[in-house]
Design a protein around this motif. Structure first.
Motif, PDB file in Angstrom:
ATOM      1  N   LEU A   1       0.487  -1.164  -0.486  1.00  0.00           N
ATOM      2  CA  LEU A   1      -0.004  -0.377   0.106  1.00  0.00           C
ATOM      3  C   LEU A   1       0.755   1.552   0.197  1.00  0.00           C
ATOM      4  CD1 LEU A   1      -3.079  -1.140   2.954  1.00  0.00           C
ATOM      5  CD2 LEU A   1      -3.114  -0.839   0.175  1.00  0.00           C
ATOM      6  N   VAL A   2       0.341   2.405  -0.720  1.00  0.00           N
ATOM      7  CA  VAL A   2       1.525   3.014  -1.211  1.00  0.00           C
ATOM      8  C   VAL A   2       0.012   4.645  -1.039  1.00  0.00           C
ATOM      9  CG1 VAL A   2       2.652   4.907  -2.066  1.00  0.00           C
ATOM     10  CG2 VAL A   2       3.083   2.049  -2.474  1.00  0.00           C
TER      11      VAL A   2
ATOM     12  N   GLY B   1       3.923  13.911   0.426  1.00  0.00           N
ATOM     13  CA  GLY B   1       4.699  13.390  -0.620  1.00  0.00           C
ATOM     14  C   GLY B   1       3.915  12.244  -0.428  1.00  0.00           C
ATOM     15  N   THR B   2       4.956  10.655  -0.676  1.00  0.00           N
ATOM     16  CA  THR B   2       4.569   9.777  -1.220  1.00  0.00           C
ATOM     17  C   THR B   2       5.166   8.959  -0.160  1.00  0.00           C
ATOM     18  OG1 THR B   2       4.416   9.880  -3.510  1.00  0.00           O
ATOM     19  CG2 THR B   2       5.285   7.447  -2.692  1.00  0.00           C
ATOM     20  N   THR B   3       4.009   7.935   0.648  1.00  0.00           N
ATOM     21  CA  THR B   3       4.830   6.996   1.355  1.00  0.00           C
ATOM     22  C   THR B   3       4.294   5.692   1.809  1.00  0.00           C
ATOM     23  OG1 THR B   3       4.564   9.407   3.182  1.00  0.00           O
ATOM     24  CG2 THR B   3       4.666   7.117   3.873  1.00  0.00           C
ATOM     25  N   ARG B   4       5.299   4.887   1.760  1.00  0.00           N
ATOM     26  CA  ARG B   4       4.853   3.558   1.181  1.00  0.00           C
ATOM     27  C   ARG B   4       4.638   3.008   2.403  1.00  0.00           C
ATOM     28  NH1 ARG B   4       6.922  -1.537  -2.375  1.00  0.00           N
ATOM     29  NH2 ARG B   4       6.940   0.668  -3.861  1.00  0.00           N
ATOM     30  N   ILE B   5       3.322   2.708   2.883  1.00  0.00           N
ATOM     31  CA  ILE B   5       2.938   2.368   4.552  1.00  0.00           C
ATOM     32  C   ILE B   5       3.378   0.856   4.621  1.00  0.00           C
ATOM     33  CG2 ILE B   5       1.828   4.226   4.733  1.00  0.00           C
ATOM     34  CD1 ILE B   5      -0.736   2.920   4.259  1.00  0.00           C
TER      35      ILE B   5
ATOM     36  N   GLY C   1       3.439  -7.044   2.998  1.00  0.00           N
ATOM     37  CA  GLY C   1       3.102  -6.940   3.835  1.00  0.00           C
ATOM     38  C   GLY C   1       3.828  -6.756   5.137  1.00  0.00           C
ATOM     39  N   VAL C   2       4.612  -5.518   4.621  1.00  0.00           N
ATOM     40  CA  VAL C   2       5.038  -5.714   6.434  1.00  0.00           C
ATOM     41  C   VAL C   2       4.764  -4.412   6.450  1.00  0.00           C
ATOM     42  CG1 VAL C   2       7.410  -4.596   7.576  1.00  0.00           C
ATOM     43  CG2 VAL C   2       7.253  -7.148   5.855  1.00  0.00           C
ATOM     44  N   ALA C   3       4.754  -4.066   7.337  1.00  0.00           N
ATOM     45  CA  ALA C   3       4.092  -2.465   7.709  1.00  0.00           C
ATOM     46  C   ALA C   3       5.419  -1.871   8.271  1.00  0.00           C
ATOM     47  CB  ALA C   3       3.188  -2.317   9.496  1.00  0.00           C
TER      48      ALA C   3
END
Length: 453
Positions: free
Chosen positions: A284-285, A307-311, A315-317
Motif C-alpha cells: 500500500l502506498v 509526499g509519497t509514503t509506502r506504508i 505485507g510488512v508495515a
C-alpha cells in the motif's frame, strides 16, 4: 478562480490575523483559507430533481500559546470586524485547551511546488446545458440497458473548483487550486416480485476522464448481478472481491496506519512496525502528490510538503502516516498527512491511498477461486473493530462456478478477524482503478467463514 476574492486581499487578511494574534499574546499562529464553488444537477426518472449552484468561503485562525495550548476560530468573511473577532475567540479557546509540548509550526519553504495538474479549464467552462445533456444521457442509457429497469432513481452530475491558502507566523505561505467533476447513477430493477437497487459513480480532476455512459451501464450491471440473490450454505469460501469493494477495504486498512490512531490505541497494528501484518501480496502506498489525484495537494493542513509514503511493503508495515505533532513524538519527519478543516486543529489522514496491482486478470481470479463467491458489495464495513480486528459484515455478489459467475448471492455474512483476513489475501488482480482517492483492484481472499442458509 471565478468569484473568488483577489489573492492579495486574502494574503493581507491572513497577515493581519497573524500579526494581531502575536500582538495579543500568542506564541505562534497560522491561517487556513479556503474558497469553493460548485454546481449539481440530477434527474429522477428523466425529470429534474435538483439544480443548485453556490460558493463557500472560510478562514480559520489557529493560535498557540507558550504551553502548547491551541485555540481555533473561523469566520466566513474577510471583513475587518469579523477578522478582529476571530482573533479574540481563538485566543480565548486556547485557555480551554490542554498544554501539549509537541505542537510546532512548520518552517519548510513552499517555493517551487511540483506541478500536480489539479485544474481543468473545461470544468470551469461547463454550462447548465452541458450538465443537463450528461444527466439526460445517463438516464436514457440506464433506462434502456435492461428491460428489468423500472426506475432510474437518480442520474446526477456535480462539478466545482476551489483554492486554498496557508500562512503561518513562522513565514511559511502557499497557494494551490483545483477542479473536479463527477457523475453517478442509481437504478431499480424488478424481476417478478423481486426488486434490487444498484448504482455506480465516478469522479475526476479531468473532464475527459469521465464517461457518463459507462457509469450508467455499470449501475445496471451491478444491480443485475445480484437481483434475486439467495444465501449459499454456511461454510468457508474463497472470495473474489471486486475493485470497488476492495477500495473500501483499503480505506479501512489505511486508517490503521494513521499515527494518531496508533498513539490513541485505536489500531491493532500498534507495536507492529517492521513486522509482517498481511500476506506478501499486499503493498500500500499513500501518494499526496499524485498527478491529477483527487486528494493531491502540494502541501498539507500544516504547510508541510506532501509526499509519497509506502506504508505496507510486501505485507510488512514500514511506516505510519504523520502530521507534525505525532512525527515529533516519534522523532521522525512528518509525511505531510496533516488533515485539517478551517474550524479544527490538525489531525492525520490518508491522501491518495492505493493497492499495488498484481498480474491476474479477473478471469484468472475466478478460475483460481473455484466454488467461491464473487463479492460486489461489503455491507457494514464501519462496524469493523480497529482495536481487536473482529468483524461481521454482510456480502452480496454471485456464486463462482466453472471459472465464471453463476447465481446471485445475498443474505450472507462473513465473520472473523482482520488480522487473519489480511494474511489470507492471496492474489491481486491487474484491473487497477481509482475509486475516488483510493486505488484498488480485484483480489482473492482464501478460506473465509461465511454464514448463509
Amino acid at each position: 478562480m471565478r468569484n473568488a476574492p483577489a489573492r492579495e486581499m486574502v494574503e493581507e487578511a491572513s497577515d493581519f490575523l497573524i500579526r494581531r494574534a502575536i500582538k495579543k499574546g500568542a506564541a505562534s499562529a497560522d491561517v487556513l483559507y479556503s474558497f469553493g464553488c460548485g454546481n449539481s444537477l440530477s434527474l429522477r426518472d428523466g425529470f429534474p430533481e435538483k439544480n443548485t449552484s453556490g460558493t463557500s468561503l472560510g478562514v480559520g485562525l489557529r493560535t498557540v500559546d507558550r504551553e502548547g495550548r491551541q485555540g481555533v476560530a473561523h469566520v466566513n468573511s474577510l471583513d475587518a470586524p469579523h477578522l478582529e473577532e476571530i482573533v479574540e475567540w481563538s485566543l480565548k479557546n486556547c485557555t480551554f485547551a490542554e498544554p501539549d509540548p509537541f505542537i510546532r509550526l512548520s518552517e519548510e519553504s513552499l517555493e517551487e511546488m511540483p506541478p500536480l495538474e489539479l485544474e481543468d479549464s473545461h470544468i470551469t467552462e461547463l454550462t447548465h446545458e452541458k450538465r443537463m445533456a450528461a444527466c439526460t444521457e445517463m438516464w436514457q442509457i440506464a433506462r434502456d440497458a435492461d428491460p428489468r429497469v423500472i426506475s432510474v432513481r437518480s442520474a446526477s452530475w456535480g462539478d466545482g473548483g476551489g483554492e486554498v491558502y496557508y500562512r503561518s507566523s513562522s513565514g511559511v505561505s502557499g497557494w494551490y487550486s483545483g477542479t473536479s467533476a463527477g457523475c453517478s447513477v442509481s437504478v431499480i430493477l424488478r424481476e417478478g416480485e423481486i426488486m434490487e437497487m444498484g448504482g455506480a459513480g465516478d469522479d475526476s480532476r479531468i473532464l475527459s476522464c469521465l464517461s457518463p455512459s459507462e457509469v450508467s451501464l455499470q449501475a445496471v450491471k451491478r444491480a443485475a448481478l445480484v437481483i434475486g440473490g439467495s444465501p449459499l450454505p454456511t461454510g468457508r469460501y474463497d472470495l473474489v472481491i471486486d475493485g470497488e469493494s476492495a477500495a473500501s477495504l483499503v480505506d479501512v486498512i489505511g486508517e490503521l496506519f494513521l499515527a494518531s490512531n496508533i498513539h490513541k490505541n485505536r489500531s491493532f497494528l500498534k507495536g507492529m512496525l517492521g513486522k509482517q501484518v498481511s500476506s506478501p501480496a499486499l503493498t500500500l502506498v499513500d501518494d499526496g502528490i499524485l498527478k491529477k489525484g483527487l486528494a493531491s495537494a502540494p502541501f498539507d493542513g500544516e504547510g508541510v510538503r506532501c509526499g509519497t509514503t509506502r506504508i505496507l511493503s510486501d505485507g510488512v508495515a514500514v511506516s505510519w502516516l504523520y502530521n507534525m505533532k505525532y512525527a515529533l513524538m516519534d522523532g521522525v519527519p512528518s509525511t505531510g498527512n496533516a488533515s485539517r478543516s478551517i474550524s479544527g486543529t490538525p489531525d492525520v489522514g490518508c491522501s491518495n491511498l492505493s493497492l499495488r496491482p498484481g498480474r491476474w486478470s479477473r478471469e484468472d481470479l475466478f478460475i483460481q477461486a473455484e466454488n467461491g463467491i464473487y463479492v460486489t458489495e461489503l455491507l457494514g464495513l464501519h462496524t469493523i473493530n480497529p482495536v481487536s480486528g473482529e468483524f461481521s459484515i454482510g456480502i452480496k455478489g454471485a456464486r463462482i462456478s466453472g471459472g465464471a459467475t453463476g447465481g446471485a448471492v445475498s443474505g450472507m455474512t462473513i465473520a472473523g478477524n482482520m488480522k487473519d483476513f489480511m494474511m489470507n489475501i492471496d492474489l491481486i488482480g491487474n484491473d487497477f482503478k481509482y475509486y475516488g482517492s483510493t486505488g484498488a483492484c480485484s483480489l482473492v481472499v482464501r478460506d473465509v467463514a461465511a454464514a448463509g442458509s
